[in-house]
Design a protein around this motif. Sequence first.
Motif, PDB file in Angstrom:
ATOM      1  N   VAL A 193       0.188 -16.214  28.638  1.00  0.00           N
ATOM      2  CA  VAL A 193      -0.959 -17.108  28.704  1.00  0.00           C
ATOM      3  C   VAL A 193      -1.914 -16.677  27.595  1.00  0.00           C
ATOM      4  O   VAL A 193      -2.296 -15.504  27.521  1.00  0.00           O
ATOM      5  CB  VAL A 193      -1.670 -17.037  30.072  1.00  0.00           C
ATOM      6  CG1 VAL A 193      -2.928 -17.877  30.071  1.00  0.00           C
ATOM      7  CG2 VAL A 193      -0.727 -17.472  31.194  1.00  0.00           C
ATOM      8  N   THR A 194      -2.282 -17.611  26.731  1.00  0.00           N
ATOM      9  CA  THR A 194      -3.214 -17.328  25.645  1.00  0.00           C
ATOM     10  C   THR A 194      -4.508 -18.075  25.924  1.00  0.00           C
ATOM     11  O   THR A 194      -4.500 -19.282  26.177  1.00  0.00           O
ATOM     12  CB  THR A 194      -2.625 -17.754  24.288  1.00  0.00           C
ATOM     13  OG1 THR A 194      -1.377 -17.066  24.102  1.00  0.00           O
ATOM     14  CG2 THR A 194      -3.562 -17.412  23.146  1.00  0.00           C
ATOM     15  N   VAL A 195      -5.612 -17.330  25.889  1.00  0.00           N
ATOM     16  CA  VAL A 195      -6.916 -17.880  26.247  1.00  0.00           C
ATOM     17  C   VAL A 195      -7.863 -17.751  25.058  1.00  0.00           C
ATOM     18  O   VAL A 195      -8.006 -16.669  24.480  1.00  0.00           O
ATOM     19  CB  VAL A 195      -7.510 -17.138  27.463  1.00  0.00           C
ATOM     20  CG1 VAL A 195      -8.858 -17.720  27.838  1.00  0.00           C
ATOM     21  CG2 VAL A 195      -6.547 -17.179  28.646  1.00  0.00           C
ATOM     22  N   SER A 196      -8.510 -18.852  24.702  1.00  0.00           N
ATOM     23  CA  SER A 196      -9.554 -18.843  23.674  1.00  0.00           C
ATOM     24  C   SER A 196     -10.885 -19.098  24.362  1.00  0.00           C
ATOM     25  O   SER A 196     -10.991 -20.012  25.192  1.00  0.00           O
ATOM     26  CB  SER A 196      -9.299 -19.925  22.630  1.00  0.00           C
ATOM     27  OG  SER A 196      -8.087 -19.675  21.945  1.00  0.00           O
ATOM     28  N   SER A 197     -11.874 -18.278  24.016  1.00  0.00           N
ATOM     29  CA  SER A 197     -13.184 -18.420  24.643  1.00  0.00           C
ATOM     30  C   SER A 197     -14.263 -18.021  23.650  1.00  0.00           C
ATOM     31  O   SER A 197     -13.981 -17.438  22.607  1.00  0.00           O
ATOM     32  CB  SER A 197     -13.278 -17.560  25.900  1.00  0.00           C
ATOM     33  OG  SER A 197     -13.088 -16.205  25.581  1.00  0.00           O
ATOM     34  N   ASP A 198     -15.504 -18.323  24.020  1.00  0.00           N
ATOM     35  CA  ASP A 198     -16.609 -18.018  23.120  1.00  0.00           C
ATOM     36  C   ASP A 198     -17.041 -16.553  23.190  1.00  0.00           C
ATOM     37  O   ASP A 198     -17.902 -16.119  22.453  1.00  0.00           O
ATOM     38  CB  ASP A 198     -17.792 -18.955  23.368  1.00  0.00           C
ATOM     39  CG  ASP A 198     -18.360 -18.854  24.776  1.00  0.00           C
ATOM     40  OD1 ASP A 198     -17.923 -17.999  25.556  1.00  0.00           O
ATOM     41  OD2 ASP A 198     -19.249 -19.673  25.097  1.00  0.00           O
ATOM     42  N   ARG A 199     -16.418 -15.798  24.101  1.00  0.00           N
ATOM     43  CA  ARG A 199     -16.703 -14.361  24.211  1.00  0.00           C
ATOM     44  C   ARG A 199     -15.512 -13.670  24.878  1.00  0.00           C
ATOM     45  O   ARG A 199     -14.644 -14.323  25.444  1.00  0.00           O
ATOM     46  CB  ARG A 199     -17.971 -14.123  25.011  1.00  0.00           C
ATOM     47  CG  ARG A 199     -17.858 -14.556  26.457  1.00  0.00           C
ATOM     48  CD  ARG A 199     -19.171 -14.316  27.198  1.00  0.00           C
ATOM     49  NE  ARG A 199     -19.128 -14.772  28.549  1.00  0.00           N
ATOM     50  CZ  ARG A 199     -19.195 -16.032  28.944  1.00  0.00           C
ATOM     51  NH1 ARG A 199     -19.289 -16.992  28.042  1.00  0.00           N
ATOM     52  NH2 ARG A 199     -19.153 -16.356  30.214  1.00  0.00           N
ATOM     53  N   GLU A 200     -15.499 -12.357  24.827  1.00  0.00           N
ATOM     54  CA  GLU A 200     -14.450 -11.567  25.466  1.00  0.00           C
ATOM     55  C   GLU A 200     -14.544 -11.734  26.979  1.00  0.00           C
ATOM     56  O   GLU A 200     -15.611 -11.572  27.569  1.00  0.00           O
ATOM     57  CB  GLU A 200     -14.625 -10.088  25.107  1.00  0.00           C
ATOM     58  CG  GLU A 200     -13.532  -9.188  25.607  1.00  0.00           C
ATOM     59  CD  GLU A 200     -12.262  -9.251  24.783  1.00  0.00           C
ATOM     60  OE1 GLU A 200     -11.200  -8.938  25.322  1.00  0.00           O
ATOM     61  OE2 GLU A 200     -12.340  -9.627  23.601  1.00  0.00           O
ATOM     62  N   LEU A 201     -13.427 -12.088  27.611  1.00  0.00           N
ATOM     63  CA  LEU A 201     -13.385 -12.211  29.064  1.00  0.00           C
ATOM     64  C   LEU A 201     -12.990 -10.877  29.675  1.00  0.00           C
ATOM     65  O   LEU A 201     -12.137 -10.178  29.125  1.00  0.00           O
ATOM     66  CB  LEU A 201     -12.368 -13.272  29.491  1.00  0.00           C
ATOM     67  CG  LEU A 201     -12.636 -14.701  29.046  1.00  0.00           C
ATOM     68  CD1 LEU A 201     -11.457 -15.594  29.430  1.00  0.00           C
ATOM     69  CD2 LEU A 201     -13.912 -15.222  29.671  1.00  0.00           C
ATOM     70  N   ALA A 202     -13.576 -10.536  30.802  1.00  0.00           N
ATOM     71  CA  ALA A 202     -13.204  -9.310  31.499  1.00  0.00           C
ATOM     72  C   ALA A 202     -11.801  -9.485  32.085  1.00  0.00           C
ATOM     73  O   ALA A 202     -11.515 -10.504  32.721  1.00  0.00           O
ATOM     74  CB  ALA A 202     -14.207  -9.007  32.597  1.00  0.00           C
ATOM     75  N   ASP A 203     -10.946  -8.498  31.850  1.00  0.00           N
ATOM     76  CA  ASP A 203      -9.581  -8.560  32.386  1.00  0.00           C
ATOM     77  C   ASP A 203      -9.602  -8.722  33.902  1.00  0.00           C
ATOM     78  O   ASP A 203      -8.791  -9.452  34.463  1.00  0.00           O
ATOM     79  CB  ASP A 203      -8.792  -7.316  32.005  1.00  0.00           C
ATOM     80  CG  ASP A 203      -8.417  -7.286  30.534  1.00  0.00           C
ATOM     81  OD1 ASP A 203      -8.579  -8.313  29.844  1.00  0.00           O
ATOM     82  OD2 ASP A 203      -7.946  -6.227  30.073  1.00  0.00           O
ATOM     83  N   ALA A 204     -10.537  -8.060  34.574  1.00  0.00           N
ATOM     84  CA  ALA A 204     -10.618  -8.135  36.037  1.00  0.00           C
ATOM     85  C   ALA A 204     -10.931  -9.547  36.501  1.00  0.00           C
ATOM     86  O   ALA A 204     -10.377 -10.013  37.503  1.00  0.00           O
ATOM     87  CB  ALA A 204     -11.664  -7.158  36.555  1.00  0.00           C
ATOM     88  N   THR A 205     -11.789 -10.245  35.779  1.00  0.00           N
ATOM     89  CA  THR A 205     -12.133 -11.627  36.132  1.00  0.00           C
ATOM     90  C   THR A 205     -10.921 -12.533  35.989  1.00  0.00           C
ATOM     91  O   THR A 205     -10.608 -13.322  36.877  1.00  0.00           O
ATOM     92  CB  THR A 205     -13.279 -12.147  35.239  1.00  0.00           C
ATOM     93  OG1 THR A 205     -14.416 -11.310  35.419  1.00  0.00           O
ATOM     94  CG2 THR A 205     -13.626 -13.584  35.561  1.00  0.00           C
ATOM     95  N   LEU A 206     -10.244 -12.390  34.872  1.00  0.00           N
ATOM     96  CA  LEU A 206      -9.058 -13.205  34.625  1.00  0.00           C
ATOM     97  C   LEU A 206      -7.951 -12.871  35.628  1.00  0.00           C
ATOM     98  O   LEU A 206      -7.306 -13.770  36.169  1.00  0.00           O
ATOM     99  CB  LEU A 206      -8.564 -12.995  33.194  1.00  0.00           C
ATOM    100  CG  LEU A 206      -7.603 -14.036  32.668  1.00  0.00           C
ATOM    101  CD1 LEU A 206      -8.195 -15.429  32.738  1.00  0.00           C
ATOM    102  CD2 LEU A 206      -7.204 -13.720  31.250  1.00  0.00           C
ATOM    103  N   ALA A 207      -7.762 -11.598  35.915  1.00  0.00           N
ATOM    104  CA  ALA A 207      -6.735 -11.178  36.885  1.00  0.00           C
ATOM    105  C   ALA A 207      -7.018 -11.769  38.258  1.00  0.00           C
ATOM    106  O   ALA A 207      -6.096 -12.216  38.948  1.00  0.00           O
ATOM    107  CB  ALA A 207      -6.671  -9.663  36.966  1.00  0.00           C
TER     108      ALA A 207
END
Length: 70
Positions: A42-56
């Motif tokens: 899964v490749t995610v593009s965002s306007d800032r770094e996402l926390a791995d814990a949030t995504l998990a």
Amino acid sequence: MVTTSYAVAGMSCDHCKSTLTKVIGELDGVSEVDVDVTAGRVTVSSDRELADATLAEVIDDAGYELTGRI
């Protein structure tokens, strides 16, 4: 723009792709989600770094498992 790829286990079909695209796309700041079921990526593009814990948490709640960054 920050683009990060993750390994995700448990995906097997277009329904999986659709589900993950939807739930990850709802996260604040996410502009694009690309799900490759065959590669388990899964490749995610965002306007800032996402926390791995949030995504998990979002991925786990959808019934899949974030196994790490690629």
